[in-house]
Design a protein around this motif. Structure first.
Motif, PDB file in Angstrom:
ATOM      1  N   PHE A 121       0.400  -0.867  -0.155  1.00  0.00           N
ATOM      2  CA  PHE A 121      -0.182  -0.256   0.438  1.00  0.00           C
ATOM      3  C   PHE A 121       0.595   1.334   0.274  1.00  0.00           C
ATOM      4  O   PHE A 121       0.397   2.659  -0.595  1.00  0.00           O
ATOM      5  N   ASP A 122       2.146   1.377   0.497  1.00  0.00           N
ATOM      6  CA  ASP A 122       2.723   2.462   0.864  1.00  0.00           C
ATOM      7  C   ASP A 122       3.490   2.581  -0.406  1.00  0.00           C
ATOM      8  O   ASP A 122       3.169   4.294  -1.163  1.00  0.00           O
ATOM      9  N   ALA A 123       4.029   1.078  -1.635  1.00  0.00           N
ATOM     10  CA  ALA A 123       4.102   1.492  -2.453  1.00  0.00           C
ATOM     11  C   ALA A 123       2.786   1.962  -3.680  1.00  0.00           C
ATOM     12  O   ALA A 123       3.523   3.475  -4.607  1.00  0.00           O
ATOM     13  N   VAL A 124       1.709   1.970  -3.456  1.00  0.00           N
ATOM     14  CA  VAL A 124       1.069   2.402  -4.399  1.00  0.00           C
ATOM     15  C   VAL A 124       0.622   3.453  -3.642  1.00  0.00           C
ATOM     16  O   VAL A 124       0.494   4.441  -4.998  1.00  0.00           O
ATOM     17  N   ILE A 125       0.735   3.933  -3.012  1.00  0.00           N
ATOM     18  CA  ILE A 125       0.163   5.532  -2.071  1.00  0.00           C
ATOM     19  C   ILE A 125       1.583   6.343  -3.474  1.00  0.00           C
ATOM     20  O   ILE A 125       1.073   7.445  -3.160  1.00  0.00           O
ATOM     21  N   ALA A 126       3.107   6.365  -2.797  1.00  0.00           N
ATOM     22  CA  ALA A 126       3.746   7.004  -3.488  1.00  0.00           C
ATOM     23  C   ALA A 126       4.024   6.598  -5.069  1.00  0.00           C
ATOM     24  O   ALA A 126       3.956   7.589  -5.899  1.00  0.00           O
ATOM     25  N   ALA A 127       3.452   5.672  -5.951  1.00  0.00           N
ATOM     26  CA  ALA A 127       3.476   5.920  -7.514  1.00  0.00           C
ATOM     27  C   ALA A 127       2.051   6.930  -7.468  1.00  0.00           C
ATOM     28  O   ALA A 127       1.950   7.707  -8.995  1.00  0.00           O
TER      29      ALA A 127
END
Length: 349
Positions: A121-127
């Motif tokens: 989820f962290d990586a998706v939010i950053a993208a």
């Protein structure tokens, strides 16, 4: 009289993401493809990205990207396909399995476990922040029926707090809901999501208030005809005092099940198998009637056969005007709003 200006349809890209098995495709099939809960168990895992275009209320096109949640696909979304997947997103819907054993943000997951839900989820939010910083985010804590009722509120609250804490720049622009395919919670969540994408709902509400006044209705609710999601509603103080706050979602669930039963019985795939549904009592009349090619309207008003006949006639007469409202709903023009109200009043008089 000059007809309404031709308005281009508004298109919104909707990303549906989450780990494999979270229930993304099942909920999408129930809402948009007329499946019932017991049938979605046969659905297989989504491979890569499954795209579906859905027309909602005449002028809104939803491009739904159902993203397979297997680790290999997720890695691809976040690396080689990142700009392709996360550009021009209107809404991200991230689905968490409430019973997931990987709901963590561990940098090094234990053997046999994939990356934690929150880490992905962290990586998706950053993208998303990089390519679509104005997108709306909705997180669905799904399969709540699998948690015992006594423990459910605490578990949902813990998950929600953890998700909100990891939503980064979207912390003030994220909606979190708990859902299950077995009750009305799914319709509540998706109704909120779709309504967040609707342009100029106030134009529709102007017309509904005029219809409410002429029918003396306690409450008037507009539903989208295929999904039977609630578009919007208006009501009097009496209607607003109804203690059953989940009544719209419950009605969506009941009517959608009823429509599916009709389809099975008549062997028809038509999404509009009925035009009118009425309940007559000594206390009130309830009427669900087809309004336009893409909507149904529900009205609750005083009892009596004459009142029922008048309400049906007024809804029929208002249908043409609501169709024009739908065709111009993407226009953000105060003159149009005023003209729609004037035309509606003329039609209902």
């Amino acid at each position: 009289m000059e007809g309404p200006k031709k308005v281009k349809q508004e298109r919104k890209k909707v990303l549906l993401m989450g780990k494999s098995g979270a229930g993304k495709s099942s909920m999408r099939s129930i809402i948009f493809s007329n499946h019932v809960a017991k049938d979605v168990r046969r659905l297989g895992a989504t491979i890569d990205v499954d795209k579906k275009r859905v027309k909602f209320l005449g002028s809104l096109l939803l491009d739904i990207w159902d993203c397979g949640g297997q680790d290999a696909f997720t890695e691809s979304y976040l690396t080689s396909q990142k700009s392709y997947v996360f550009s021009e997103v209107g809404v991200l819907i991230y689905v968490f399995d409430i019973e997931s054993t990987d709901f963590s943000s561990a940098e090094n997951p234990p053997p046999g476990h994939s990356d934690g839900d929150l880490r992905i989820f962290d990586a998706v939010i950053a993208a998303l922040a990089e390519y679509s910083p104005k997108a709306r985010i909705f997180a669905l804590v799904h399969k709540i029926d699998l948690v015992s009722g006594s423990f459910r509120p605490a578990v949902i609250q813990d998950k929600s707090n953890a998700i909100r804490a990891r939503s980064g720049p979207f912390i003030y622009n994220i909606g979190i809901d708990a859902t299950s395919i077995w009750d009305e919670s799914l319709y509540r969540a998706w109704g909120t999501i779709v309504n967040s994408l609707m342009p100029n709902l106030d134009v529709i509400e102007l017309g509904l208030r005029d219809l409410q006044a002429v029918t003396e209705a306690e409450e008037v609710v507009l539903f989208e005809q295929t999904t039977f999601l609630t578009v919007t509603r208006v009501g009097t103080a009496v209607g607003d005092s109804n203690p059953n706050h989940d009544r719209y979602e419950r009605l969506s669930n009941i009517i959608k099940t009823f429509k599916n039963s009709l389809s099975s019985f008549t062997h028809s795939n038509s999404s509009s198998q009925f035009d009118t549904f009425t309940i007559k009592t000594r206390i009130f009349n309830l009427l669900i009637q087809r309004m336009t090619h893409s909507t149904y309207v529900l009205a609750v008003f005083p009892p009596g056969e004459a009142e029922l006949q008048c309400a049906q006639l007024n809804i029929l007469q208002a249908g043409d005007e609501f169709a024009r409202i739908e065709s111009a709903i993407a226009e953000d023009d105060e003159d149009i709003k005023g003209k729609r109200r004037e035309d509606m009043n003329n039609n209902l008089q």
